[in-house]
Scaffold this motif. Sequence first.
Motif, PDB file in Angstrom:
ATOM      1  N   ALA A   5       0.837  -1.193   0.000  1.00  0.00           N
ATOM      2  CA  ALA A   5       0.000   0.000   0.000  1.00  0.00           C
ATOM      3  C   ALA A   5       0.869   1.239   0.000  1.00  0.00           C
ATOM      4  O   ALA A   5       1.899   1.313   0.662  1.00  0.00           O
ATOM      5  N   ARG A  14      -5.072  -0.419   6.393  1.00  0.00           N
ATOM      6  CA  ARG A  14      -5.396  -0.150   5.003  1.00  0.00           C
ATOM      7  C   ARG A  14      -6.898  -0.284   4.776  1.00  0.00           C
ATOM      8  O   ARG A  14      -7.607  -0.892   5.567  1.00  0.00           O
ATOM      9  N   VAL A  43      -7.691  -5.546   7.023  1.00  0.00           N
ATOM     10  CA  VAL A  43      -7.920  -4.496   6.032  1.00  0.00           C
ATOM     11  C   VAL A  43      -9.381  -4.064   6.122  1.00  0.00           C
ATOM     12  O   VAL A  43     -10.291  -4.898   6.039  1.00  0.00           O
ATOM     13  N   ASP A  62      -6.587   1.967  -0.466  1.00  0.00           N
ATOM     14  CA  ASP A  62      -5.285   1.397  -0.797  1.00  0.00           C
ATOM     15  C   ASP A  62      -5.389   0.284  -1.821  1.00  0.00           C
ATOM     16  O   ASP A  62      -4.429   0.031  -2.563  1.00  0.00           O
ATOM     17  N   THR A 114      -3.561  -8.609  -0.569  1.00  0.00           N
ATOM     18  CA  THR A 114      -3.326  -7.978   0.728  1.00  0.00           C
ATOM     19  C   THR A 114      -1.908  -8.215   1.244  1.00  0.00           C
ATOM     20  O   THR A 114      -1.401  -7.423   2.043  1.00  0.00           O
TER      21      THR A 114
END
Length: 307
Positions: A5, A14, A43, A62, A114
């Motif tokens: 990110a 994020r 996230v 992100d 991720t």
Amino acid sequence: MGGAADRGGAGMRRTALVVVHLGRAEARQAMDEVLAELARADVDALVAGDDEPAPDPVPAVDLVIVLGGDGTILRAAELTRGTGAPLLGINLGHVGFLAEAERDDVVSSVRRLTSGAFTIEARTTVDVRVHAPDGSVSTGWALNEVALEKVERARMIEVVVAVDERPLSSFGCDGIIVATSTGSTAHAFSAGGPVVWPDVDGMIVVPVSAHALFARPLVLGPRSVLAVELLEESAAGGALTCDGRRRIEVPRGSRVEVRRSPVPVRMARLSPAPFTTRLVHKFGLPVEGWRGRPVTLRSAPRPEEAG
């Protein structure tokens, strides 16, 4: 390139935007799986339907995850272009040419996104300006294509085309498509245009049902500017659509200008497979008899390519 990110420092949470075709039960089920995986990765998630109005301003995110077909991916690009967030398309449609992963790979694809195990492919977009006879100017942009089309079924539009302020040809037609390399496999392809590899930074111009000797598809360089003037003597006005989603009226006497945009769409890539392999896979092209080394779409990226 890279998958980490860009927003925030170490320790900051994020946020991922999940754009989903909410009208399909399969998409809702896949969304639940995506949200569970995002929660596991700490996230935060925002969910947007593909037919919802665009927020103003666009939220700072992100990551972007898209569940649907190419139309839903184009919607996600509309929502997030300019944010710098990588966009991962998971195909729930038919061909899904813009998608990077399929339905069966939802959880593993989100996990790789991720964790940063992806690369970035910057896809060129185009900017368009419509100068109307009354002096007003309308603007737009497209990832796939902008299409100038007639608005009356029984009548053609009369146009003159210019490249870099030099007139090229005039003719009557049903329309003109100006596509990026990304959009070369979409509307432009259906109208007889060439398939162009994504790393070719240019514009494809495809006249539709043109009444002219010289009305073949053209491929312009990245610094060229295409202009199309809808002549006053045209039987009717036209309309310009950007990616089939955003419409601009084009009255007779208008001038349409299309040029390369400095703002790309950042697509997340999970596989290093070349475009040729993707083309064969998406279109189901026959390749029997080839004796070279095959490349699979689901190959994992090498460590130096990841994130």
